[in-house]
Write an enzyme that holds these catalytic residues in place. Structure first.
Site, PDB file in Angstrom:
ATOM      1  CG  ASP A   1       0.901  -3.556  -0.032  1.00  0.00           C
ATOM      2  OD1 ASP A   1       1.122  -3.922   1.132  1.00  0.00           O
ATOM      3  OD2 ASP A   1       0.165  -4.185  -0.803  1.00  0.00           O
TER       4      ASP A   1
ATOM      5  CG  HIS B   1       0.099  -7.179   2.445  1.00  0.00           C
ATOM      6  ND1 HIS B   1      -0.334  -6.110   1.680  1.00  0.00           N
ATOM      7  CD2 HIS B   1      -0.952  -8.028   2.518  1.00  0.00           C
ATOM      8  CE1 HIS B   1      -1.592  -6.314   1.325  1.00  0.00           C
ATOM      9  NE2 HIS B   1      -1.988  -7.476   1.817  1.00  0.00           N
TER      10      HIS B   1
ATOM     11  CB  SER C   1      -4.129  -8.583  -0.212  1.00  0.00           C
ATOM     12  OG  SER C   1      -4.681  -7.691   0.697  1.00  0.00           O
TER      13      SER C   1
END
Ligand SMILES: *[C@@H]1O[C@H](CO)[C@@H](O)[C@H](O)[C@H]1NC(C)=O
Ligand SMILES: *[C@@H]1O[C@H](CO)[C@@H](O)[C@H](O)[C@H]1NC(C)=O
Ligand SMILES: *[C@@H]1O[C@H](CO)[C@@H](O)[C@H](O)[C@H]1NC(C)=O
Ligand SMILES: *[C@@H]1O[C@H](CO)[C@@H](O)[C@H](O)[C@H]1NC(C)=O
Ligand SMILES: *[C@@H]1O[C@H](CO)[C@@H](O)[C@H](O)[C@H]1NC(C)=O
Ligand SMILES: *[C@@H]1O[C@H](CO)[C@@H](O)[C@H](O)[C@H]1NC(C)=O
Length: 775
Positions: free
Chosen positions: A148, A221, A567
């Site tokens: 990520d 994220h 996600s």
């Protein structure tokens, strides 16, 4: 994560600018794939082999050394190098080379309440909901690798307080760099590395004014997904403004995290809005993760647009090696729904996750000047002053001259006339542009608040935003009603009430509109997505160097943030796999995937069938096997096993590519629908076919299973034998599923129809969806 319009691919960088010594204008990063390492060679010998292979197409030693970016050394045998197209072609023609492909940039498309909700979905009460986690010791022996954007190590979610020693087999490292040193790793965050070479070969040197050259997450994220899998229990976590307040916890709060940073900002005016993650960097990360000793890989990254075939897809290739080493790979299916055939991450050796809602909403009522109230949803921390009515204007009636008519209600940057919106509540519509950026535009132009209206495809589904001004968001029906009201009066007005978090919203789950749909474009005989999990408005940890909206002009900093996307759903399944791995350390990655899929539910918390955002009944092309039920998955009764060899055979049949040098493709490999997968998908059924499956008993010693079938409309399904008797654990039994087009009922040509079959012993229901398209 925010949904984004797909950007056109940026032109390839002229590499002569980057590498003035060697001006090869057309060089690009290619991956040259050679298969699997035999395990007898040292790192030096491997690098030597790759170097000499590369030297055979290059002019000099120096050029060879300079162009070799990565030499994959643990499991993946291959390398990434800067090559011209001719050099790549020459290499691809060599006997030992299995595939040569360009390293593309992939996107990361694609908590508090979500875990409680999953327990609720399973029909569990009170302490039962924690049974699996405590039985699985909260995952403390399991290591999860995250591909990520890195991690914000100071987050309370990654505290190692009270955690035991790091598992002995761990070989990973804590790589140092900008604002990140070895002291940032601990007994929770046990490994951290970063991979930026392929990114820099494409985009030029990383601009460190907006990115850390280290595992530190500048985006948020990566921190969000990592804490969803394995964040510690943090009391009183909430988003800005106190929304979604509750105890935040990952699904496996004692599992160990190893972070592999592969996603980096796309340079431009708003660099941190969207990330790109290059195949060559991801392959290096997956190869290291295999060598380091992770058990689970969580990858909330996927291709946008035409999906690559398995042999030319960094994630799929890496996942194949991971599966060979018993690692479960869980991936996001993408945020390009509800259009059919948009799902990405299509290999059968990974779990592909769709996104659905949970039972929480963030209500903020709207009062229109004619006395009508309607429901809105928001998590903006700002409130309108007083209770008085504000003038209301539709953005399409307040644009500056020159705004194209097709985007006039969209509140795109610099399209609103300050004169026409100052002090007013502005109704903006979704469609193009970022949701939070529309709020920013209203604020820029001096508006008092935003009402964000869904476009018709979004229906009632509302991803909430932490807007930079007061505001709320409404369904598409309500947006149309507000437009009508504006049209009906000379002085439209409105006000927005105080927002609050409400729970136990029904129906839930609902499939989100954005979740990418099947069928599988690479091989329609494998059903994708596999499963759905919560992915709408999920609260998890955040990078303190980012803002909740990620917009350049938003300078707020938060510790927790609400995001939506596959996600967010992918890490829920990664955590489920983590708990299963902890309970069943010797289960294969296929067995864990099977357990998760065959125990999923297609019903919502009201007992009805799960629906789509638009209200109609959802099906396997939306959610695969259904909504994840971790506690049920820990005791599936039977599992569908598949080995590395089965996957190689599948690749031979599916794409005609040999994926391992020691495994030449047979002349007629089995049809791809015969891979021993926990779901059945057959495209272009003409007449009848037999589908073969084998199940392995993982329940009680002695067990009798009887099958029941729900036939797809227009297709008859006969399963034989229809009873399976097991005498011991580990025993395998095979059966045949005969699918036949039933002319009398006549499913339309090309149309997908769905049914299912279920093996049941009275305790376990082992369910598999059947999806068929008729020729
Ligand atoms: C690591 O960084 C922290 C602050 O970010 C600092 O306090 C510490 O001294 C550094 N440790 C080492 C070993 O450099
Ligand atoms: C790096 O980004 C900053 C902020 O966007 C910009 O001002 C600067 O010019 C960039 N530097 C380079 C070398 O591109
Ligand atoms: C609006 O129209 C222009 C040209 O007429 C086109 O380039 C653009 O893509 C359109 N935008 C949307 C959101 O449809
Ligand atoms: C509002 O009025 C405009 C023209 O005055 C019309 O084009 C539009 O369709 C109307 N909108 C609604 C929702 O009735
Ligand atoms: C107010 O306007 C809305 C939208 O046009 C309409 O549905 C509603 O019936 C109106 N309310 C009253 C009290 O007239
Ligand atoms: C179905 O099979 C029959 C006999 O093999 C063949 O004649 C026909 O063309 C096939 N139909 C389709 C749509 O493939």
């Amino acid at each position: 994560m925010l949904r984004l319009p797909s950007l056109p691919l940026l032109p390839l960088l002229i590499l002569s600018f980057l590498f003035p010594v060697l001006s090869y204008n057309q060089r690009q990063v290619y991956i040259v794939y050679l298969g699997e390492h035999s395990g007898t060679k040292t790192t030096q010998e491997i690098q030597g082999d790759h170097h000499s292979l590369l030297l055979s197409v290059k002019n000099s030693e120096a050029e060879t050394r300079e162009s070799l970016l990565y030499s994959y050394k643990n499991s993946i045998n291959g390398f990434a190098a800067l090559l011209s197209d001719e050099e790549a072609t020459k290499l691809s023609e060599m006997d030992e080379v299995l595939s040569t492909f360009r390293s593309e940039g992939r996107r990361s498309p694609h908590t508090t309440r979500s875990w409680e909700f999953i327990g609720y979905e399973e029909g569990l009460k009170g302490s039962e909901r924690d049974w699996l986690r405590s039985k699985a010791e909260y995952g403390k022996k399991v290591i999860v690798g995250m591909l990520d954007s890195g991690i914000w190590p100071e987050s309370e979610s990654f505290s190692d307080e009270g955690m035991g020693p790091i598992p002995k087999h761990w070989k990973g490292i804590c790589e140092e760099g900008d604002a990140f040193n070895s002291s940032h790793c601990n007994k929770k965050l046990i490994g951290a590395r970063y991979y930026v070479k392929a990114y820099e070969a494409y985009h030029g040197p990383l601009n460190t004014t907006y990115a850390f050259r280290s595992p530190r997450d500048n985006d948020g994220h990566g921190t969000h997904t990592a804490s969803t899998v394995a964040g510690r229990v943090v009391r009183r976590a909430s988003a800005l403004g106190g929304f979604a307040c509750g105890t935040a916890s990952g699904g496996a709060p004692l599992a160990r995290l190893a972070v592999y940073k592969v996603c980096w900002p796309i340079p431009g005016p708003n660099p941190n809005i969207e990330n790109t993650c290059f195949d060559a960097d991801m392959l290096a990360a997956i190869d290291d993760a295999i060598g380091d000793g992770v058990h689970i890989l969580s990858i909330s990254i996927g291709a946008v647009g035409t999906p690559p075939v398995y042999s030319e897809d960094g994630i799929a290739l890496g996942a194949l090696h991971a599966a060979k080493h018993g690692i479960v790979v869980s991936c996001s299916g993408g945020n390009s729904g509800p259009t059919p055939a948009t799902v990405s991450n299509l290999a059968p050796w990974m779990i592909t996750v769709a996104a659905s809602s949970i039972d929480r909403a963030f209500d903020s009522p709207i009062l229109l000047g004619n006395g009508t109230t309607m429901k809105g949803q928001t998590v903006t921390p700002y409130k309108l002053k007083g209770n008085e009515l504000y003038p209301l204007v539709y953005a399409g009636d307040a644009v500056v001259p020159g705004t194209p008519s097709n985007v006039s209600g969209q509140c795109l940057p610099n399209t609103l006339s300050a004169k026409k919106v100052r002090g007013k509540i502005v109704l903006c519509l979704r469609g193009s542009g970022l949701r939070a950026a529309k709020g920013l535009e209203v604020k820029r132009a001096g508006g008092a608040a935003i009402i964000l209206g869904n476009a018709p495809p979004n229906g009632k589904e509302i991803p909430v935003d932490s807007h930079v001004l007061p505001g709320t968001a409404v369904s598409s029906d309500d947006a149309i009603a507000i437009l009508k009201y504006i049209n009906s009066t000379r002085r439209p007005s409105a006000t927005i009430g105080r927002a609050r978090t409400i729970l136990d919203v029904r129906p839930a789950p609902v499939m989100t509109a954005f979740s990418s749909r099947g069928p599988n474009r690479v091989d329609p005989n494998i059903l994708k997505p596999d499963i759905t999990a919560p992915g709408l408005n999920i609260l998890a940890a955040w990078s303190e160097s980012s803002s909740p909206t990620k917009l350049e002009d938003d300078h707020r900093s938060v510790k927790y943030n609400l995001l939506s996307g596959t996600s967010m759903s992918c890490p829920h399944v990664s955590a489920t796999a983590t708990l299963l791995k902890s309970m069943h350390p010797y289960w294969s990655s296929a067995a864990i995937r099977s357990a998760i899929m065959t125990t999923a539910t297609v019903r919502n918390a009201k007992g009805g069938l799960i629906a789509n955002a638009a209200g109609e009944e959802a099906g396997p092309l939306d959610y695969g096997s259904g909504h994840v039920r971790p506690t049920h998955a820990s005791d599936p009764g039977l599992v569908y096993e598949a080995s590395y060899r089965d996957y190689l055979l599948f690749a031979c049949s599916s794409i005609g590519v040999q994926m391992d040098p020691t495994f030449p493709c047979p002349k007629s490999p089995p049809s791809t629908f015969n891979l021993n997968y926990p779901s059945v998908s057959v495209s272009n059924l003409n007449g009848s076919i037999d589908v073969h499956r084998t199940v392995t008993n993982v329940g009680q010693q002695k067990a009798w299973y009887r099958v029941s079938v729900v036939e797809p409309s227009g297709v008859s399904v006969k399963i034989s034998p229809n009873i399976l008797k097991f005498e011991r654990v580990g025993e395998e039994k095979s059966f045949t599923i005969k699918l036949q087009v039933d002319g009398r009922k006549g499913a339309g040509s090309g149309e997908y129809v769905a049914g299912s079959y279920t093996w049941s012993d009275g305790t376990h229901d082992v369910r598999s969806p059947i999806v068929v398209s008729v020729a």
